[in-house]
Design a protein around this motif. Structure first.
Motif, PDB file in Angstrom:
ATOM      1  N   ALA A 122       0.838  -1.208   0.000  1.00 43.73           N
ATOM      2  CA  ALA A 122       0.000   0.000   0.000  1.00 43.73           C
ATOM      3  C   ALA A 122       0.867   1.249   0.000  1.00 43.73           C
ATOM      4  O   ALA A 122       0.614   2.195  -0.752  1.00 43.73           O
ATOM      5  CB  ALA A 122      -0.929  -0.013   1.216  1.00 43.73           C
ATOM      6  N   ALA A 125       2.523   2.645  -3.284  1.00 47.60           N
ATOM      7  CA  ALA A 125       1.781   3.410  -4.294  1.00 47.60           C
ATOM      8  C   ALA A 125       2.359   4.807  -4.453  1.00 47.60           C
ATOM      9  O   ALA A 125       2.326   5.371  -5.559  1.00 47.60           O
ATOM     10  CB  ALA A 125       0.298   3.482  -3.913  1.00 47.60           C
ATOM     11  N   SER A 311      -0.975  -1.990  -5.518  1.00 42.59           N
ATOM     12  CA  SER A 311      -2.268  -2.592  -5.853  1.00 42.59           C
ATOM     13  C   SER A 311      -2.708  -3.493  -4.705  1.00 42.59           C
ATOM     14  O   SER A 311      -2.251  -4.636  -4.587  1.00 42.59           O
ATOM     15  CB  SER A 311      -2.168  -3.394  -7.154  1.00 42.59           C
ATOM     16  OG  SER A 311      -3.399  -4.023  -7.460  1.00 42.59           O
ATOM     17  N   ASP A 314      -9.056  -2.199  -0.932  1.00 44.07           N
ATOM     18  CA  ASP A 314      -9.383  -0.857  -0.455  1.00 44.07           C
ATOM     19  C   ASP A 314      -9.106  -0.682   1.034  1.00 44.07           C
ATOM     20  O   ASP A 314      -8.616   0.370   1.469  1.00 44.07           O
ATOM     21  CB  ASP A 314     -10.853  -0.535  -0.742  1.00 44.07           C
ATOM     22  CG  ASP A 314     -11.122  -0.350  -2.232  1.00 44.07           C
ATOM     23  OD1 ASP A 314     -10.149  -0.130  -2.979  1.00 44.07           O
ATOM     24  OD2 ASP A 314     -12.300  -0.422  -2.630  1.00 44.07           O
ATOM     25  N   SER A 317      -5.494  -0.112   1.508  1.00 51.59           N
ATOM     26  CA  SER A 317      -5.116   1.208   1.005  1.00 51.59           C
ATOM     27  C   SER A 317      -5.412   2.276   2.052  1.00 51.59           C
ATOM     28  O   SER A 317      -4.599   3.181   2.284  1.00 51.59           O
ATOM     29  CB  SER A 317      -5.872   1.516  -0.297  1.00 51.59           C
ATOM     30  OG  SER A 317      -5.527   2.787  -0.792  1.00 51.59           O
TER      31      SER A 317
END
Length: 412
Positions: A122, A125, A311, A314, A317
């Motif tokens: 995460a 990113a 990737s 959710d 993330s």
């Protein structure tokens, strides 16, 4: 070449190698910049290749493809691929990172390595991230990321991490080829210390450390020798796990390591058939946690898959965002105090509390920040208010940072 036909042995080898592809970028090994030199003398061929941009499994596949392609070339008697590394590759040691985040747990089996791996992906990113698997007795990170060794060395002799996409990964498991690990005290300390000091990392923004469960030698060694900016503690909602987690949080704070918060893993399970969420554990043990809950992750198929840098599901993330925010404020007290008595002499402390508390009206909140446990201050407040301890509602004391305690109550 004449009329497009390779005429020399080197030309024929190069033509064969141009049919070997980099599976990540779908380029030939020449266009990807892997082939640095071809030495073809008397049918004995040596190909110098820099494959450090690939993870262990992919680089092995590329080497095998190169060997097969060249072995079929007319005039080749033997072929060898010699791996090379760029001069001065990487920055040795964990001190090269801007921020270091440890992921810990009081118990095994709560999903600590899964959370550490997903958290690293995460954070990748928006950052150049590395993941260090310090769980020396159960190094699961390579399996979770589907990467493998061998670990190669730079020209300076420092171990090079393998790559998972754009993310650096180092683990004892990459060097032990799946062999069972039964290392004790000094051996484990020496192995980890060597990797902490000498790994030649390419990335240098954020290092995520996957610690072993509990509070044993490896955890304490890491706290002493690695500049950890904050720790994320993983637990399940089970009461025994939460109770042990609270003690682990206190250990980190006692060692001056900011606790960024906790991750509650397996918080619920969503039924595949009806879509209804269900609690996996009964009771409400989370109220006993003495640290902010950064995320409550479900028991789901998404978190059982192989994550990729940048990737992730959710929920993970959002965890990455929460960890970055917590890092930005690590060490800060997140309250507006009525009285701050840190660094004051004993009489000055009493005078400050008396002045601020007596100025309040009944029912107004009183928030005290101290550099030691302020629980005994409750008796002093009772004398000032001429009220019993039961009259103070709420009355909460917590350790906000390694250096700060907070007492929150209201004037009766």
């Amino acid at each position: 070449m004449t009329d497009g036909t390779p005429t020399t042995l080197t030309d024929r080898i190069e033509a064969a190698l141009r049919d070997v592809r980099d599976p990540n970028a779908d380029l030939s090994v020449f266009d990807a910049g892997f082939v640095e030199n071809i030495d073809a003398a008397d049918g004995e061929v040596t190909i110098e290749a820099d494959l450090t941009a690939l993870d262990g499994q992919t680089s092995t596949q590329v080497v095998q493809a190169m060997l097969h392609a060249v072995d079929d070339v007319d005039g080749v008697d033997s072929v060898h691929v010699e791996r090379t590394t760029p001069t001065g590759e990487g920055n040795a040691g964990v001190e090269s990172f801007d921020r270091v985040v440890a992921v810990a747990s009081a118990k095994g089996g709560v999903g600590k390595s899964t959370v550490a791996t997903h958290l690293a992906c995460a954070l990748a990113a928006d950052n150049d991230v590395a993941l260090f698997d310090a769980d020396i007795h159960g190094p699961n990170v390579p399996e979770l990321l589907d990467v493998s060794g061998p670990v190669h060395s730079s020209e300076e002799g420092d171990p090079l991490p393998v790559r998972a996409g754009d993310m650096d990964v180092m683990s004892v498991g990459l060097m032990e080829s799946g062999a069972p690990l039964a290392w004790r005290g000094a051996m484990a300390h020496d192995a980890l210390n060597d990797l902490f000091e000498n790994t030649a990392w390419r990335n240098d923004d954020v290092l995520v450390l996957d610690l072993p469960p509990g509070t044993g030698d490896v955890v304490l060694t890491t706290l002493q020798e690695v500049p950890v900016d904050g720790v994320v503690v993983v637990t399940t909602p089970f009461h025994a796990s939460v109770s042990d987690t609270s003690r682990t949080v206190e250990l980190f704070r006692d060692n001056d390591v900011p606790v960024l918060g906790t991750v509650v893993n397996m918080a619920e399970y969503v039924c595949d058939c009806c879509g209804e969420p269900n609690d996996l554990f009964t009771g409400d043990a989370l109220g006993d946690l003495d640290a902010e809950v950064l995320a409550e992750l479900p028991f789901s198929h998404d978190l059982q898959g192989t994550p990729a840098p940048g990737s992730v599901p959710d929920a993970v993330s959002s965890l990455g965002d929460a960890v970055e925010s917590a890092l930005d404020t690590a060490g800060e007290v997140g309250v507006d105090p009525t009285a701050d008595i840190r660094d004051l002499q004993p009489q000055e402390r009493k005078d400050r509390v008396r002045e601020r508390f007596t100025a309040l009206d009944s029912g107004e909140p009183f928030v005290l920040v101290s550099d030691r446990d302020p629980t005994p201050v409750g008796q002093f407040l009772g004398r000032l208010a001429e009220a019993p301890r039961e009259a103070f509602d709420p009355f909460e004391v917590r350790r906000e940072t390694p250096e700060a305690w907070v007492l929150e109550t209201a004037k009766p």
